[in-house]
Scaffold this active site. Structure first.
Site, PDB file in Angstrom:
ATOM      1  N   LYS A 200       0.871  -1.193   0.000  1.00  0.00           N
ATOM      2  CA  LYS A 200       0.000   0.000   0.000  1.00  0.00           C
ATOM      3  C   LYS A 200       0.898   1.231   0.000  1.00  0.00           C
ATOM      4  O   LYS A 200       1.990   1.209   0.564  1.00  0.00           O
ATOM      5  CB  LYS A 200      -0.868   0.019   1.258  1.00  0.00           C
TER       6      LYS A 200
ATOM      7  N   ASP B 282      -6.951   4.253  -4.523  1.00  0.00           N
ATOM      8  CA  ASP B 282      -7.585   4.060  -3.220  1.00  0.00           C
ATOM      9  C   ASP B 282      -8.303   5.385  -2.941  1.00  0.00           C
ATOM     10  O   ASP B 282      -8.522   6.185  -3.861  1.00  0.00           O
ATOM     11  CB  ASP B 282      -6.543   3.710  -2.148  1.00  0.00           C
TER      12      ASP B 282
HETATM   13  N1  GLU Z   1      -7.346   0.115  -2.986  1.00  0.00           N
HETATM   14  C1  GLU Z   1      -8.112  -1.036  -3.360  1.00  0.00           C
HETATM   15  C2  GLU Z   1      -8.177  -1.998  -2.200  1.00  0.00           C
HETATM   16  O1  GLU Z   1      -8.194  -1.580  -1.079  1.00  0.00           O
HETATM   17  C3  GLU Z   1      -7.643  -1.641  -4.678  1.00  0.00           C
HETATM   18  C4  GLU Z   1      -6.221  -2.082  -4.701  1.00  0.00           C
HETATM   19  C5  GLU Z   1      -5.720  -2.568  -6.066  1.00  0.00           C
HETATM   20  O2  GLU Z   1      -6.498  -2.669  -6.997  1.00  0.00           O
HETATM   21  O3  GLU Z   1      -4.524  -2.842  -6.150  1.00  0.00           O
HETATM   22  O4  GLU Z   1      -8.275  -3.200  -2.341  1.00  0.00           O
END
Ligand code: GLU
Length: 449
Positions: free
Chosen positions: A128, A168
């Site tokens: 992340k 996100d």
């Molecule tokens: N931010 C989204 C999540 O919390 C998507 C993450 C992604 O597609 O890599 O899963």
């Protein structure tokens, strides 16, 4: 030492190491306490110090992001990428742009992501990233320059086989476009290094809808095995972003009546329920005009707007928190239970606080934890990576069918795990154990690295 004491000792050491990282503590605690049955049954996890290794990110990168605003002033934000776990695939997870972002936020999200990505059944590790930068109130040019500055450092740490970021909170298709453009310029490579891209440059159909649609597919399965369904059921959502609006849309397709939703400014109670026309209006208001729900009842006059309120006071059969962490507290949970809620399905990461979860569990409310029920977004990111690798684009129907299958598989994995290690309907334990097992076994197979 008993398994419980061992788990507590790992939780305590996490708290001692980084005492201020409360969100991370919460995420770790929520997972670890449910792993007791599998740890007790299989000593190999303790012998290989899997818990101790899993709570420590493989790598954390922090960096300065200097940029110039429209007045010519130099501004500085902080950028992060937490590369949490690569046992089952390249690091994968979104980037959050929000003023509240700290390292603790991203450690909690990266930890969750590791389990979530494992549940999708696709080869993706957990990561992340983010910044304390907020796009709200910034001009197009400022957002673009910030994204370019952010990528000017991030590019050396990511790659299609290393780490694949996505969107996100506060970071959507517009920002992904700017980040991708800068990555391409700096590396002179056209690869699937980011997901959530525009359809003209490698994005996947359904990626935008995926988290909301997937959430409803999961919830549908949860009801289906209990001989129930969404037809005629009253539903309430929090949030009116990408996840919230597409959750509403899919619920409507299944015949549910969506009467409540909310944003930063307050909650809308529309007793008549959403229609295709209202959803189209919402999409335009939120995604195109970037406007506020304050506008909604100017157009649909029978609806009521409650300034500064959350949507949980609205009676419903199923509640869908899709906004952000800890948005639904103990009081909200009690109100929902008092009003007869039967299912709570998380579309955001850790939106229900620990006390709220306790209230749901005590009252036998079906509770779908985000790492299982909101995995459709990253699952479809995985499908985008596959399409980029084979240099083909699947149709809407093909991607949607894959997404539906992924969500059904996640649901089954949760059920199998709670039947083996827990109690009927304990999706929290089911999701944690199923997500854990695959990553832990891969870590053991790969040795102490
Ligand atoms: N931010 C989204 C999540 O919390 C998507 C993450 C992604 O597609 O890599 O899963």
């Amino acid at each position: 030492m008993s398994t419980k004491a061992y788990i507590n000792s790992v939780i305590e050491s996490v708290k001692k190491k980084d005492p201020a990282e409360h969100l991370f503590h919460q995420a770790v605690e929520e997972v670890l306490i449910t792993l007791e049955p599998i740890l007790a049954a299989q000593p190999k996890y303790k012998e290989n110090a899997i818990l101790e290794r899993m709570v420590e990110p493989e790598r954390i990168i922090t960096f300065r992001v200097p940029w110039v605003d429209d007045k010519g002033a130099v501004r500085v934000n902080r950028g992060y990428r937490v590369q949490f776990n690569s046992a089952i695939g390249p690091y994968k997870g979104g980037i959050r742009y929000h003023e509240t972002v700290t390292l603790a936020t991203l450690k909690f999200l990266g930890f969750e992501q590791t389990f979530k990505n494992s549940l999708t059944g696709l080869p993706m590790g957990g990561g992340k990233g983010g910044s304390d930068f907020d796009t709200r109130g910034k001009s197009e040019g400022e957002v673009m320059r910030f994204c370019q500055a952010f990528m000017s450092e991030l590019f050396r740490h990511i790659g299609q086989f290393t780490d694949v970021p996505a969107g996100d909170l506060g970071l959507g298709g517009r920002e992904i476009g700017y980040l991708f453009g800068q990555y391409k310029k700096l590396t002179n490579q056209y690869t699937g290094v980011l997901t959530g891209k525009g359809l003209d440059f490698g994005g996947s159909l359904i990626r935008t809808e995926a988290t909301g649609y997937g959430l409803v597919y999961f919830a549908e399965e949860m009801l289906k095995i209990r001989n129930d369904g969404f037809k005629g059921k009253v539903c309430v959502i929090s949030g009116a972003g990408n996840v919230g609006v597409h959750t509403a849309e899919k619920l409507l397709h299944l015949g549910a009546k969506v009467v409540g939703f909310s944003d930063y400014d307050g909650a809308v109670y529309d007793k008549d329920g959403l229609t295709e026309e209202k959803i189209a209006y919402l999409k335009d208001l939120v995604f195109v005009k970037r406007g506020s729900l304050k506008e909604y009842n100017k157009k649909f006059e029978k609806a009521e707007f409650y300034a500064g309120k959350k949507s949980w006071f609205i009676p419903c059969y199923a509640a869908f928190p899709t906004s952000r962490e800890n948005e639904l507290d103990e009081n909200d949970a009690q109100t929902l239970v008092k009003n007869g809620v039967k299912a709570v399905c998380e579309g955001a990461n850790m939106p229900c606080g620990p006390k709220a979860i306790e209230v749901f569990r005590k009252n036998k409310v079906l509770y779908a934890p985000g790492k299982a029920s909101n995995a459709g977004g990253v699952g479809t990111s995985g499908l985008e990576m596959t399409q980029n690798s084979i240099r083909l684009s699947w149709t809407r129907e093909e991607v949607d069918a894959h997404l539906n299958k992924i969500m059904k598989n996640i649901h089954n994995a949760c059920v199998n795990a709670y039947m083996e290690y827990g109690a009927d309907g304990d999706y929290m334990l089911g999701a944690n154990i199923a997500g854990f097992k695959k990553v832990a076994d891969a870590m053991i197979a790969q040795g102490v690295v």
